[in-house]
Design a protein around this motif. Sequence first.
Motif, PDB file in Angstrom:
ATOM      1  N   LEU A  75       0.824  -1.209   0.000  1.00 38.05           N
ATOM      2  CA  LEU A  75       0.000   0.000   0.000  1.00 38.05           C
ATOM      3  C   LEU A  75       0.860   1.263   0.000  1.00 38.05           C
ATOM      4  CD1 LEU A  75      -2.905  -0.891   2.481  1.00 38.05           C
ATOM      5  CD2 LEU A  75      -2.882  -1.061  -0.009  1.00 38.05           C
ATOM      6  N   ARG A  76       1.907   1.272   0.795  1.00 42.73           N
ATOM      7  CA  ARG A  76       2.744   2.465   0.902  1.00 42.73           C
ATOM      8  C   ARG A  76       3.566   2.686  -0.363  1.00 42.73           C
ATOM      9  NH1 ARG A  76       4.627   0.029   5.528  1.00 42.73           N
ATOM     10  NH2 ARG A  76       6.719   0.081   4.625  1.00 42.73           N
ATOM     11  N   LEU A  77       3.883   3.955  -0.623  1.00 48.34           N
ATOM     12  CA  LEU A  77       4.755   4.275  -1.742  1.00 48.34           C
ATOM     13  C   LEU A  77       6.199   3.932  -1.387  1.00 48.34           C
ATOM     14  CD1 LEU A  77       2.194   5.973  -2.485  1.00 48.34           C
ATOM     15  CD2 LEU A  77       3.770   7.613  -3.536  1.00 48.34           C
ATOM     16  N   SER A  78       6.928   3.362  -2.330  1.00 50.79           N
ATOM     17  CA  SER A  78       8.361   3.132  -2.167  1.00 50.79           C
ATOM     18  C   SER A  78       9.093   4.453  -2.348  1.00 50.79           C
ATOM     19  CB  SER A  78       8.850   2.133  -3.215  1.00 50.79           C
ATOM     20  OG  SER A  78       8.719   2.694  -4.521  1.00 50.79           O
ATOM     21  N   LYS A  79      10.378   4.468  -2.013  1.00 52.05           N
ATOM     22  CA  LYS A  79      11.169   5.679  -2.203  1.00 52.05           C
ATOM     23  C   LYS A  79      11.200   6.084  -3.677  1.00 52.05           C
ATOM     24  CE  LYS A  79      15.010   5.886   0.115  1.00 52.05           C
ATOM     25  NZ  LYS A  79      16.436   5.792   0.522  1.00 52.05           N
ATOM     26  N   GLN A  80      11.274   5.105  -4.558  1.00 51.87           N
ATOM     27  CA  GLN A  80      11.285   5.394  -5.988  1.00 51.87           C
ATOM     28  C   GLN A  80       9.980   6.043  -6.429  1.00 51.87           C
ATOM     29  OE1 GLN A  80      11.916   1.934  -8.427  1.00 51.87           O
ATOM     30  NE2 GLN A  80      11.915   3.089 -10.350  1.00 51.87           N
ATOM     31  N   LEU A  81       8.845   5.543  -5.929  1.00 46.67           N
ATOM     32  CA  LEU A  81       7.564   6.133  -6.284  1.00 46.67           C
ATOM     33  C   LEU A  81       7.392   7.521  -5.681  1.00 46.67           C
ATOM     34  CD1 LEU A  81       5.150   3.064  -6.023  1.00 46.67           C
ATOM     35  CD2 LEU A  81       5.932   4.239  -8.095  1.00 46.67           C
ATOM     36  N   ILE A  82       7.934   7.728  -4.501  1.00 52.28           N
ATOM     37  CA  ILE A  82       7.874   9.068  -3.904  1.00 52.28           C
ATOM     38  C   ILE A  82       8.669  10.055  -4.759  1.00 52.28           C
ATOM     39  CG2 ILE A  82       8.485  10.471  -1.905  1.00 52.28           C
ATOM     40  CD1 ILE A  82       7.955   7.991  -0.167  1.00 52.28           C
ATOM     41  N   ARG A  83       9.827   9.628  -5.215  1.00 53.58           N
ATOM     42  CA  ARG A  83      10.610  10.505  -6.111  1.00 53.58           C
ATOM     43  C   ARG A  83       9.812  10.810  -7.378  1.00 53.58           C
ATOM     44  NH1 ARG A  83      15.207   6.933  -5.109  1.00 53.58           N
ATOM     45  NH2 ARG A  83      16.590   7.866  -3.535  1.00 53.58           N
ATOM     46  N   HIS A  84       9.152   9.783  -7.929  1.00 56.62           N
ATOM     47  CA  HIS A  84       8.340   9.989  -9.125  1.00 56.62           C
ATOM     48  C   HIS A  84       7.221  10.994  -8.830  1.00 56.62           C
ATOM     49  CE1 HIS A  84       6.142   9.046 -12.833  1.00 56.62           C
ATOM     50  NE2 HIS A  84       5.048   9.070 -12.074  1.00 56.62           N
ATOM     51  N   TYR A  85       6.590  10.843  -7.674  1.00 55.04           N
ATOM     52  CA  TYR A  85       5.543  11.789  -7.300  1.00 55.04           C
ATOM     53  C   TYR A  85       6.103  13.210  -7.246  1.00 55.04           C
ATOM     54  CZ  TYR A  85       2.549  14.716  -4.552  1.00 55.04           C
ATOM     55  OH  TYR A  85       1.795  15.792  -4.143  1.00 55.04           O
ATOM     56  N   ASN A  86       7.202  13.401  -6.548  1.00 58.21           N
ATOM     57  CA  ASN A  86       7.760  14.745  -6.379  1.00 58.21           C
ATOM     58  C   ASN A  86       8.160  15.372  -7.713  1.00 58.21           C
ATOM     59  OD1 ASN A  86       7.394  14.712  -3.624  1.00 58.21           O
ATOM     60  ND2 ASN A  86       9.519  14.219  -3.132  1.00 58.21           N
ATOM     61  N   SER A 131      13.227   8.604   2.799  1.00 54.72           N
ATOM     62  CA  SER A 131      13.513   7.294   3.395  1.00 54.72           C
ATOM     63  C   SER A 131      12.536   6.981   4.526  1.00 54.72           C
ATOM     64  CB  SER A 131      14.956   7.260   3.918  1.00 54.72           C
ATOM     65  OG  SER A 131      15.878   7.422   2.861  1.00 54.72           O
ATOM     66  N   ALA A 132      12.264   7.987   5.370  1.00 50.48           N
ATOM     67  CA  ALA A 132      11.343   7.780   6.486  1.00 50.48           C
ATOM     68  C   ALA A 132       9.924   7.515   5.976  1.00 50.48           C
ATOM     69  CB  ALA A 132      11.366   8.995   7.409  1.00 50.48           C
ATOM     70  N   SER A 133       9.482   8.279   4.986  1.00 50.95           N
ATOM     71  CA  SER A 133       8.125   8.114   4.465  1.00 50.95           C
ATOM     72  C   SER A 133       7.932   6.754   3.819  1.00 50.95           C
ATOM     73  CB  SER A 133       7.811   9.222   3.462  1.00 50.95           C
ATOM     74  OG  SER A 133       7.667  10.468   4.113  1.00 50.95           O
ATOM     75  N   ALA A 134       8.945   6.254   3.142  1.00 52.38           N
ATOM     76  CA  ALA A 134       8.839   4.934   2.514  1.00 52.38           C
ATOM     77  C   ALA A 134       8.628   3.840   3.544  1.00 52.38           C
ATOM     78  CB  ALA A 134      10.096   4.653   1.692  1.00 52.38           C
ATOM     79  N   LEU A 135       9.010   4.099   4.787  1.00 49.98           N
ATOM     80  CA  LEU A 135       8.813   3.144   5.878  1.00 49.98           C
ATOM     81  C   LEU A 135       7.563   3.446   6.694  1.00 49.98           C
ATOM     82  CD1 LEU A 135      12.514   2.929   7.129  1.00 49.98           C
ATOM     83  CD2 LEU A 135      11.279   1.237   5.764  1.00 49.98           C
ATOM     84  N   GLY A 136       6.792   4.447   6.269  1.00 49.82           N
ATOM     85  CA  GLY A 136       5.600   4.828   7.009  1.00 49.82           C
ATOM     86  C   GLY A 136       5.877   5.725   8.183  1.00 49.82           C
ATOM     87  N   ARG A 137       7.092   6.302   8.272  1.00 49.56           N
ATOM     88  CA  ARG A 137       7.450   7.211   9.363  1.00 49.56           C
ATOM     89  C   ARG A 137       7.254   8.639   8.868  1.00 49.56           C
ATOM     90  NH1 ARG A 137      10.726   4.565  13.287  1.00 49.56           N
ATOM     91  NH2 ARG A 137      11.829   6.500  13.762  1.00 49.56           N
ATOM     92  N   TYR A 138       5.980   9.043   8.796  1.00 45.53           N
ATOM     93  CA  TYR A 138       5.643  10.305   8.130  1.00 45.53           C
ATOM     94  C   TYR A 138       6.006  11.534   8.945  1.00 45.53           C
ATOM     95  CZ  TYR A 138       3.091   7.077   5.162  1.00 45.53           C
ATOM     96  OH  TYR A 138       2.755   6.038   4.336  1.00 45.53           O
ATOM     97  N   ALA A 139       6.356  11.358  10.207  1.00 44.16           N
ATOM     98  CA  ALA A 139       6.853  12.483  10.998  1.00 44.16           C
ATOM     99  C   ALA A 139       8.312  12.778  10.694  1.00 44.16           C
ATOM    100  CB  ALA A 139       6.685  12.211  12.486  1.00 44.16           C
ATOM    101  N   ALA A 140       8.921  11.955   9.828  1.00 46.96           N
ATOM    102  CA  ALA A 140      10.317  12.159   9.398  1.00 46.96           C
ATOM    103  C   ALA A 140      11.259  12.296  10.592  1.00 46.96           C
ATOM    104  CB  ALA A 140      10.428  13.371   8.476  1.00 46.96           C
ATOM    105  N   ASP A 141      10.997  11.512  11.637  1.00 48.84           N
ATOM    106  CA  ASP A 141      11.841  11.456  12.834  1.00 48.84           C
ATOM    107  C   ASP A 141      11.888  12.767  13.616  1.00 48.84           C
ATOM    108  OD1 ASP A 141      12.397   8.783  12.376  1.00 48.84           O
ATOM    109  OD2 ASP A 141      14.162   9.213  11.169  1.00 48.84           O
ATOM    110  N   TYR A 142      10.911  13.652  13.388  1.00 50.41           N
ATOM    111  CA  TYR A 142      10.842  14.902  14.158  1.00 50.41           C
ATOM    112  C   TYR A 142      10.780  14.612  15.656  1.00 50.41           C
ATOM    113  CZ  TYR A 142       8.931  19.280  16.011  1.00 50.41           C
ATOM    114  OH  TYR A 142       8.714  20.424  16.754  1.00 50.41           O
ATOM    115  N   TYR A 143      10.052  13.566  16.034  1.00 49.04           N
ATOM    116  CA  TYR A 143       9.845  13.301  17.454  1.00 49.04           C
ATOM    117  C   TYR A 143      11.003  12.548  18.112  1.00 49.04           C
ATOM    118  CZ  TYR A 143       5.209  14.978  16.383  1.00 49.04           C
ATOM    119  OH  TYR A 143       4.146  15.762  15.971  1.00 49.04           O
TER     120      TYR A 143
END
Length: 378
Positions: free
Chosen positions: A217-228, A262-274
């Motif tokens: 279900l989640r986007l891979s890093k490659q797909l996120i790059r394609h999206y951006n 990298s964080a988003s591809a793992l479902g860590r959408y806070a990007a390690d802010y916390y």
Amino acid sequence: MYDVAAIAETAALREPLRASVSEGVAPTYLRSVKIKLTARCNLTCVMCRYGRGFAPPELDEERWRGALGEMAALGCRKVHFSGGEVLVRPDFERLVGRAVEVGLKVTLTSNLTLLGRARAKALMRHDPSSISTSLDGATSKTHERIRGIPGSFKRTLRALERLVAERERRRGRTRLRVNFVMMRRNFDEYPDVVRLAAEHGASDVVPMPVDSRRDELRLSKQLIRHYNEHVAPRVAEARARAGMPLSERALHPFGRDPDELSASALGRYAADYYQDHLCYAPYLHLFAAWDGKIYLCCMTNGRIEPLGDLRQEGVREIFVGEPFQRLRAEMLRARLPSCHACDMFLDENQALAAALGPPPAPATARRRLALAVLPMGR
């Protein structure tokens, strides 16, 4: 969270919050509540555990009415109703009316497929602040492949039209918004969803990266790059034409720098802010489940032990009580695992951090909070 600008700018609100964080003083006020009125749902979305016969007992209307009054008395300014599907409860419009009656700003989320003309009139009579629904594709094929029920796409669009008509008839102020859950099978339809939502009266489309541990279900890093690179520019153009906000989060919900991707591809959408920053939600917000059990937020629903129970306790008793206080203290030392998958309060937390300055430093990984973590959705 809610009313963050006022908290940051008003000493009478800001300083009690600072004392709660730095000195462990119990909060003096509550600001926002999310109530998941039911776990029942008439759809069967691929990313959600609801809508498959799960129908646990629910708190009755009388106790919810009392609890809404208690929330307002504690300083709460806003309540958000969600499910499951809120419209499976025949008392839903009455509960919205009760919230408005005690002075709460009301927002809600519904798939709207159960919203006929009579219920649209009953709901809009209370002039809720905003109503959010979901379009997970710009065509019935995409949307219904995700939402699981034939005809749901057309019913949601028809209900949006009814809400717009009723709002105009009443000269109301309700904002209509569309949530777009972004996953592999639909992310490239975001620009078309913006256009479709605008055509049906929505003032905004909120991109929501799918909250799931399922890689398919989640986007891979490659797909996120394609999206951006290829989709985000079209999103910006569509949003500009529709008069929708052009915030960075609206355009690039997965982030743009390599660490965020990298964080988003793992479902860590806070990007390690916390990892290094505090979430202020425990001091300003609470989540109430369908059965009256209280949690910190929707991300902790079912993932930690309940902090209270509205069937046996009052809202104030729970919010300033020992379990909630213990959790606040523990979260100063180490964040919950679910925090790192949550991007819902990032902007609010950043604003409060700027106003309050650095909180006590979090502990090392050796002192992580020892709470049970169960694989359950928001």
